[in-house]
Write an enzyme that holds these catalytic residues in place. Structure first.
Site, PDB file in Angstrom:
ATOM      1  N   HIS A  79       0.813  -1.219   0.000  1.00 19.94           N
ATOM      2  CA  HIS A  79       0.000   0.000   0.000  1.00 19.94           C
ATOM      3  C   HIS A  79       0.850   1.274   0.000  1.00 19.94           C
ATOM      4  O   HIS A  79       0.339   2.352  -0.309  1.00 19.94           O
ATOM      5  CB  HIS A  79      -0.988   0.006   1.174  1.00 19.94           C
ATOM      6  CG  HIS A  79      -0.380   0.316   2.509  1.00 19.94           C
ATOM      7  ND1 HIS A  79      -0.108  -0.642   3.460  1.00 19.94           N
ATOM      8  CD2 HIS A  79      -0.013   1.496   3.075  1.00 19.94           C
ATOM      9  CE1 HIS A  79       0.394  -0.071   4.537  1.00 19.94           C
ATOM     10  NE2 HIS A  79       0.463   1.224   4.339  1.00 19.94           N
ATOM     11  N   ASP A 109      -0.245  -7.464   1.217  1.00 20.54           N
ATOM     12  CA  ASP A 109       0.306  -6.130   1.449  1.00 20.54           C
ATOM     13  C   ASP A 109       1.834  -6.160   1.537  1.00 20.54           C
ATOM     14  O   ASP A 109       2.438  -5.594   2.432  1.00 20.54           O
ATOM     15  CB  ASP A 109      -0.279  -5.504   2.717  1.00 20.54           C
ATOM     16  CG  ASP A 109      -0.083  -3.989   2.754  1.00 20.54           C
ATOM     17  OD1 ASP A 109       0.226  -3.406   1.701  1.00 20.54           O
ATOM     18  OD2 ASP A 109      -0.225  -3.396   3.843  1.00 20.54           O
ATOM     19  N   SER A 184       4.843   2.066   8.187  1.00 21.80           N
ATOM     20  CA  SER A 184       4.380   0.994   7.308  1.00 21.80           C
ATOM     21  C   SER A 184       5.509   0.482   6.419  1.00 21.80           C
ATOM     22  O   SER A 184       6.199   1.258   5.756  1.00 21.80           O
ATOM     23  CB  SER A 184       3.243   1.493   6.424  1.00 21.80           C
ATOM     24  OG  SER A 184       2.078   1.746   7.175  1.00 21.80           O
TER      25      SER A 184
END
Length: 230
Positions: A79, A109, A184
């Site tokens: 993402h 992901d 992330s």
């Protein structure tokens, strides 16, 4: 009596030899883990086109990643880079390098990147998430809100946590190590300094509830991402 004692002693020695050795534990200082792992952690800047905002057509997404091969191969979250018009990575040295997305798995992901580096780079070792237990110490290194090379500490709060509202119903690691925007794609490290997960999500409705993709799951798709791009 002497023969009896000898038999008993021999039996004791056999039992001791058969007993499994105690598992090795890693207890080096956290500062040593940071010194070894941080040089392999990268900051990622992905430029995306926002078609819904003509007045703000370009936006930059900031995330983290980590080098797994000295030639510039790195992992991050899908993402972070999915749909990006361009991707740049900042090394621990501060150098910015052009980066190419080799493969994406948007369900898990996970993304595999290739940094255009001119010299061998430091890497982190991938660990074994199958041996992770609730209560184990873990640390993260990443770029929360753009603060590069930030380390946070916590424990594994739960394992095999399934989040139905995410696209992948893969069991995840839950941790109370602070994970914030910009973390992330960064590594979740155990006390041996090996990667046991990729930080991917945190709850906005709670304090210090974050989730990481188990690295054993990631290992199963890296080759496919490299060879086929998906």
């Amino acid at each position: 009596m002497r023969p009896t004692r000898r038999v008993a002693l021999a039996a004791l020695l056999v039992v001791a030899a058969a007993a499994p050795a105690a598992a090795a534990t890693c207890d080096e200082p956290l500062s040593a883990i940071y010194t070894r792992a941080a040089p392999a952690v990268i900051s990622i800047q992905a430029t995306k086109i926002n078609k819904a905002r003509p007045d703000r057509r370009f936006e930059t997404i900031v995330g983290s990643g980590f080098l797994i091969e000295s030639d510039g191969h790195a992992l991050t979250n899908a993402h972070v880079v999915d749909g990006a018009a361009s991707v740049m990575a900042t090394l621990n040295t501060g150098d910015k390098v052009t980066t190419r997305v080799l493969g994406l798995d948007v369900v898990l992901d996970v993304a595999l990147l290739k940094l255009q580096v001119g010299a061998p780079q430091p890497v982190v070792k991938l660990g074994d998430s199958g041996g992770v237990r609730v209560g184990d110490d873990v640390v993260t290194i990443g770029n929360p809100i753009g603060l590069e090379q930030t380390m946070t500490r916590g424990i594994v709060s739960a394992i095999n946590r399934v989040l139905p509202y995410l696209s992948a119903e893969e069991p995840m690691l839950q941790t109370d190590a602070p994970i914030n925007p910009g973390n992330s794609g960064g590594p979740l490290l155990d006390r041996c300094g090996t990667v046991v997960g990729i930080n991917t999500f945190f709850s906005e409705d709670a304090r210090n509830i974050g989730f990481a993709i188990p690295i054993n799951v990631v290992k199963t798709v890296v080759r496919s991402l490299r060879e086929s791009g998906h």
